[in-house]
Design a protein around this motif. Structure first.
Motif, PDB file in Angstrom:
ATOM      1  N   ALA A   1      71.992 -78.778  40.259  1.00  0.00           N
ATOM      2  CA  ALA A   1      71.302 -78.094  39.156  1.00  0.00           C
ATOM      3  C   ALA A   1      69.802 -78.399  39.135  1.00  0.00           C
ATOM      4  N   ARG A   2      69.360 -79.316  39.961  1.00  0.00           N
ATOM      5  CA  ARG A   2      67.925 -79.618  40.016  1.00  0.00           C
ATOM      6  C   ARG A   2      67.155 -78.384  40.485  1.00  0.00           C
ATOM      7  N   PRO A   3      65.977 -78.158  39.950  1.00  0.00           N
ATOM      8  CA  PRO A   3      65.210 -76.977  40.361  1.00  0.00           C
ATOM      9  C   PRO A   3      64.858 -76.959  41.848  1.00  0.00           C
ATOM     10  N   ASP A   4      64.757 -78.134  42.448  1.00  0.00           N
ATOM     11  CA  ASP A   4      64.382 -78.219  43.860  1.00  0.00           C
ATOM     12  C   ASP A   4      65.576 -78.483  44.778  1.00  0.00           C
ATOM     13  N   ALA A   5      66.790 -78.198  44.322  1.00  0.00           N
ATOM     14  CA  ALA A   5      68.002 -78.524  45.094  1.00  0.00           C
ATOM     15  C   ALA A   5      68.024 -77.873  46.472  1.00  0.00           C
ATOM     16  N   ALA A   6      67.412 -76.726  46.612  1.00  0.00           N
ATOM     17  CA  ALA A   6      67.425 -76.028  47.901  1.00  0.00           C
ATOM     18  C   ALA A   6      66.242 -76.389  48.789  1.00  0.00           C
ATOM     19  N   ALA A   7      65.339 -77.218  48.286  1.00  0.00           N
ATOM     20  CA  ALA A   7      64.148 -77.581  49.057  1.00  0.00           C
ATOM     21  C   ALA A   7      64.392 -78.867  49.847  1.00  0.00           C
ATOM     22  N   ARG A   8      64.018 -78.825  51.099  1.00  0.00           N
ATOM     23  CA  ARG A   8      64.099 -80.041  51.910  1.00  0.00           C
ATOM     24  C   ARG A   8      62.973 -80.983  51.520  1.00  0.00           C
ATOM     25  N   PRO A   9      63.279 -82.284  51.412  1.00  0.00           N
ATOM     26  CA  PRO A   9      62.225 -83.243  51.073  1.00  0.00           C
ATOM     27  C   PRO A   9      61.193 -83.383  52.187  1.00  0.00           C
ATOM     28  N   ASP A  10      61.615 -83.098  53.402  1.00  0.00           N
ATOM     29  CA  ASP A  10      60.726 -83.016  54.559  1.00  0.00           C
ATOM     30  C   ASP A  10      61.442 -82.133  55.580  1.00  0.00           C
ATOM     31  N   PRO A  11      60.723 -81.658  56.582  1.00  0.00           N
ATOM     32  CA  PRO A  11      61.329 -80.688  57.506  1.00  0.00           C
ATOM     33  C   PRO A  11      62.551 -81.194  58.284  1.00  0.00           C
ATOM     34  N   SER A  12      62.704 -82.499  58.401  1.00  0.00           N
ATOM     35  CA  SER A  12      63.793 -83.028  59.215  1.00  0.00           C
ATOM     36  C   SER A  12      64.945 -83.609  58.403  1.00  0.00           C
ATOM     37  N   THR A  13      64.951 -83.367  57.084  1.00  0.00           N
ATOM     38  CA  THR A  13      66.005 -83.911  56.208  1.00  0.00           C
ATOM     39  C   THR A  13      66.635 -82.775  55.422  1.00  0.00           C
TER      40      THR A  13
ATOM     41  N   ALA B   1      71.682 -73.762  54.218  1.00  0.00           N
ATOM     42  CA  ALA B   1      70.402 -73.652  53.512  1.00  0.00           C
ATOM     43  C   ALA B   1      70.271 -72.355  52.711  1.00  0.00           C
ATOM     44  N   GLN B   2      71.088 -71.348  53.045  1.00  0.00           N
ATOM     45  CA  GLN B   2      70.998 -70.069  52.353  1.00  0.00           C
ATOM     46  C   GLN B   2      72.063 -69.895  51.258  1.00  0.00           C
ATOM     47  N   GLN B   3      72.947 -70.848  51.109  1.00  0.00           N
ATOM     48  CA  GLN B   3      73.983 -70.719  50.091  1.00  0.00           C
ATOM     49  C   GLN B   3      73.383 -70.950  48.699  1.00  0.00           C
ATOM     50  N   ARG B   4      74.069 -70.460  47.705  1.00  0.00           N
ATOM     51  CA  ARG B   4      73.582 -70.600  46.331  1.00  0.00           C
ATOM     52  C   ARG B   4      74.073 -71.918  45.747  1.00  0.00           C
ATOM     53  N   PRO B   5      73.165 -72.735  45.216  1.00  0.00           N
ATOM     54  CA  PRO B   5      73.574 -74.013  44.627  1.00  0.00           C
ATOM     55  C   PRO B   5      74.673 -73.862  43.575  1.00  0.00           C
ATOM     56  N   SER B   6      74.592 -72.817  42.764  1.00  0.00           N
ATOM     57  CA  SER B   6      75.611 -72.633  41.725  1.00  0.00           C
ATOM     58  C   SER B   6      76.988 -72.345  42.332  1.00  0.00           C
ATOM     59  N   ASP B   7      77.032 -71.612  43.439  1.00  0.00           N
ATOM     60  CA  ASP B   7      78.303 -71.342  44.115  1.00  0.00           C
ATOM     61  C   ASP B   7      78.880 -72.621  44.716  1.00  0.00           C
ATOM     62  N   VAL B   8      78.033 -73.391  45.355  1.00  0.00           N
ATOM     63  CA  VAL B   8      78.486 -74.633  45.984  1.00  0.00           C
ATOM     64  C   VAL B   8      78.974 -75.609  44.909  1.00  0.00           C
ATOM     65  N   ALA B   9      78.294 -75.637  43.770  1.00  0.00           N
ATOM     66  CA  ALA B   9      78.721 -76.506  42.663  1.00  0.00           C
ATOM     67  C   ALA B   9      80.148 -76.166  42.235  1.00  0.00           C
ATOM     68  N   VAL B  10      80.462 -74.887  42.196  1.00  0.00           N
ATOM     69  CA  VAL B  10      81.817 -74.455  41.835  1.00  0.00           C
ATOM     70  C   VAL B  10      82.803 -74.820  42.943  1.00  0.00           C
ATOM     71  N   GLU B  11      82.440 -74.600  44.192  1.00  0.00           N
ATOM     72  CA  GLU B  11      83.336 -74.833  45.329  1.00  0.00           C
ATOM     73  C   GLU B  11      83.680 -76.307  45.537  1.00  0.00           C
ATOM     74  N   LEU B  12      82.818 -77.196  45.092  1.00  0.00           N
ATOM     75  CA  LEU B  12      83.080 -78.626  45.256  1.00  0.00           C
ATOM     76  C   LEU B  12      84.342 -79.072  44.515  1.00  0.00           C
ATOM     77  N   GLY B  13      84.592 -78.489  43.346  1.00  0.00           N
ATOM     78  CA  GLY B  13      85.754 -78.884  42.550  1.00  0.00           C
ATOM     79  C   GLY B  13      87.070 -78.665  43.272  1.00  0.00           C
ATOM     80  N   PRO B  14      87.377 -77.441  43.691  1.00  0.00           N
ATOM     81  CA  PRO B  14      88.629 -77.217  44.406  1.00  0.00           C
ATOM     82  C   PRO B  14      88.732 -78.001  45.720  1.00  0.00           C
ATOM     83  N   ALA B  15      87.602 -78.178  46.405  1.00  0.00           N
ATOM     84  CA  ALA B  15      87.633 -78.950  47.657  1.00  0.00           C
ATOM     85  C   ALA B  15      87.988 -80.408  47.384  1.00  0.00           C
ATOM     86  N   ALA B  16      87.398 -80.992  46.353  1.00  0.00           N
ATOM     87  CA  ALA B  16      87.719 -82.376  45.980  1.00  0.00           C
ATOM     88  C   ALA B  16      89.155 -82.483  45.487  1.00  0.00           C
ATOM     89  N   GLU B  17      89.616 -81.483  44.749  1.00  0.00           N
ATOM     90  CA  GLU B  17      91.002 -81.485  44.265  1.00  0.00           C
ATOM     91  C   GLU B  17      91.989 -81.428  45.423  1.00  0.00           C
TER      92      GLU B  17
END
Length: 170
Positions: free
Chosen positions: A49-61, A108-124
């Motif tokens: 949910a962070r505003p910068d969730a899709a931004a790499r902290p540097d090009p190699s991370t 890198a092109q996926q939507r953070p909100s979609d991935v946030a939802v997908e994490l639940g069923p994967a963890a379950e």
């Protein structure tokens, strides 16, 4: 810039503490690994949910988003591998190239909100598979020859999950 693939053999974390994240496999109660995985999901969702969730902290991370996609896929991969250990005698796991997966599925092109939802069923799914293990000593082999048991595979997977939470400060 493309991420440099991680070619380390991380199986050493089964024998010693990880200096980067503090994970100690000998401290893990594998029967609680599924619960621990479920407890990670809200922290990952907050990070996504962070505003910068899709931004790499540097090009190699990887970005938080890319790490979260990887974690989602790790949940699913270890769910499948534990299932194979339970259902087959000494299965060999297909090679999984996490870096190729990241590129091929467009982490890198996926939507953070979609991935946030997908994490639940994967963890379950992972938690359910951990709960289904009856014999923690049943073996399985990684394609590179690394031998695992249900126990060591669960510890190994849990390290990956914990380590990436540290990577993104979740």
């Amino acid at each position: 810039m493309t991420i440099i693939p991680d070619s380390k053999d991380w199986t050493w974390v089964l024998a010693e503490s990880c200096p980067e994240c503090g994970f100690d496999a000998s401290d893990v109660d594998v029967t609680r690994a599924g619960q621990q995985a479920l407890e990670m999901v809200p922290r990952w969702r907050a990070a996504l949910a962070r505003p910068d969730a899709a931004a790499r902290p540097d090009p190699s991370t990887w970005s938080v988003l890319e790490y979260a996609c990887h974690v989602r896929d790790v949940f699913l991969l270890f769910t499948e591998r534990l299932r194979l250990i339970r259902e087959q005698d000494a299965p060999e796991f297909a090679n999984w190239d996490q870096d190729a997966t990241a590129v091929q599925t467009g982490y890198a092109q996926q939507r953070p909100s979609d991935v946030a939802v997908e994490l639940g069923p994967a963890a379950e799914a992972f938690a359910a598979e951990v709960a289904a293990v009856q014999d923690w000593e049943r073996p399985g082999l990684r394609s590179n020859g690394s031998a695992f048991t249900a126990d060591s595979l669960t510890r190994y997977g849990l390290h990956d999950l914990v380590h990436h939470m540290v990577d993104v400060d979740a």
